[in-house]
Design an enzyme around this catalytic site. Sequence first.
Site, PDB file in Angstrom:
ATOM      1  N   PRO A  29     -99.882  31.807 -38.690  1.00 57.80           N
ATOM      2  CA  PRO A  29     -99.152  32.482 -39.737  1.00 57.80           C
ATOM      3  C   PRO A  29    -100.580  32.885 -40.767  1.00 57.80           C
ATOM      4  CG  PRO A  29     -98.200  30.654 -39.649  1.00 57.80           C
ATOM      5  CD  PRO A  29     -99.404  30.799 -38.629  1.00 57.80           C
TER       6      PRO A  29
ATOM      7  N   GLU B  24     -96.299  21.154 -37.329  1.00 53.13           N
ATOM      8  CA  GLU B  24     -96.993  21.514 -38.305  1.00 53.13           C
ATOM      9  C   GLU B  24     -98.164  22.903 -38.203  1.00 53.13           C
ATOM     10  OE1 GLU B  24     -95.773  21.890 -41.248  1.00 53.13           O
ATOM     11  OE2 GLU B  24     -93.495  21.692 -40.361  1.00 53.13           O
TER      12      GLU B  24
ATOM     13  N   ARG C 145    -104.437  45.871 -21.847  1.00 53.39           N
ATOM     14  CA  ARG C 145    -104.156  47.367 -21.845  1.00 53.39           C
ATOM     15  C   ARG C 145    -105.480  48.105 -22.477  1.00 53.39           C
ATOM     16  NH1 ARG C 145    -102.560  50.040 -25.951  1.00 53.39           N
ATOM     17  NH2 ARG C 145    -100.945  51.979 -24.527  1.00 53.39           N
TER      18      ARG C 145
ATOM     19  N   ASP D  36    -102.598  56.312 -29.827  1.00 56.40           N
ATOM     20  CA  ASP D  36    -102.428  55.262 -29.995  1.00 56.40           C
ATOM     21  C   ASP D  36    -101.999  54.835 -31.745  1.00 56.40           C
ATOM     22  OD1 ASP D  36    -100.946  54.631 -27.711  1.00 56.40           O
ATOM     23  OD2 ASP D  36    -102.219  52.692 -27.480  1.00 56.40           O
TER      24      ASP D  36
END
Length: 277
Positions: free
Chosen positions: A92, A119, A161, A176
């Site tokens: 993150p 962590e 893809r 897209d």
Amino acid sequence: MRLDVVTIFPEYLEPLNVSLVGKARARGQLDVHVHDLRSWTYDRHNTVDDTPYGGGPGMVMKTEPWGDALDEILADGYETGSHEPALIVPTPSGRPFTQKLAVELSERPWLIFTPARYEGIDRRVVDEYATRMPVYEVSIGDYVLAGGEAAVLVVTEAVARLLPGVLGNAESHRDDSFAPGAMANLLEGPVYTKPPAWRGRGIPDVLLSGHHGKIARWRRDEALKRTTANRPDLIERCEPAAFDKKDREMLSILGWAPDPEGHPHGRFWRRPDGVEE
């Protein structure tokens, strides 16, 4: 493309056997290896974590298993002809994973994923392998998961893809959301299929017109509408050249105006008076 994933939950990566990714593996377009990190532990409890230096809650993944695992994977890859590996670290605290980054990764021949738990991984592991290969620390969103395996699935599907031959129609990803080019900072608009009427709801007449120019313009306008409604930040950071005359007309209708300096091709900002009637 070769993909290696090191994880303490190999079963989490089973979705790599289905859908487009599974078919790409079956055709030999993707060479996927999922490794159990505990295979590189040497104590009776197969320990992969320890308490953090400096104190605090949670546990940190140890250097030794990760180092031994990555060394062995790298050696195997080089022996089998793979080259130019890149390390993908889902976290993150990484850079946002975008379509642009997916395109960049799809051009690399070998990706090695290190989804962490607890962590995270001792920082020295990332610093060590950054001296040997490019390292991409990537985040799939502003939230925290229990582990990085779900992020691996997201990144893998987005990248796979884009590989030649994986999609049945090579043009499928051209329009897209976020696709490089005209859609780089836009969201794709709504799509429709048969039947033409369902529960009293029809489809826009323009899609039945057969007029390709009008259909393309309608799709572009719908992309602008959806983007201004759901992701106005994308419009605000678009380059001036991203909008043609028709785009600027639609943005004006949607309540946007060129920058305050009045440059005709400047950036757009939401007008305080909102959408035109």
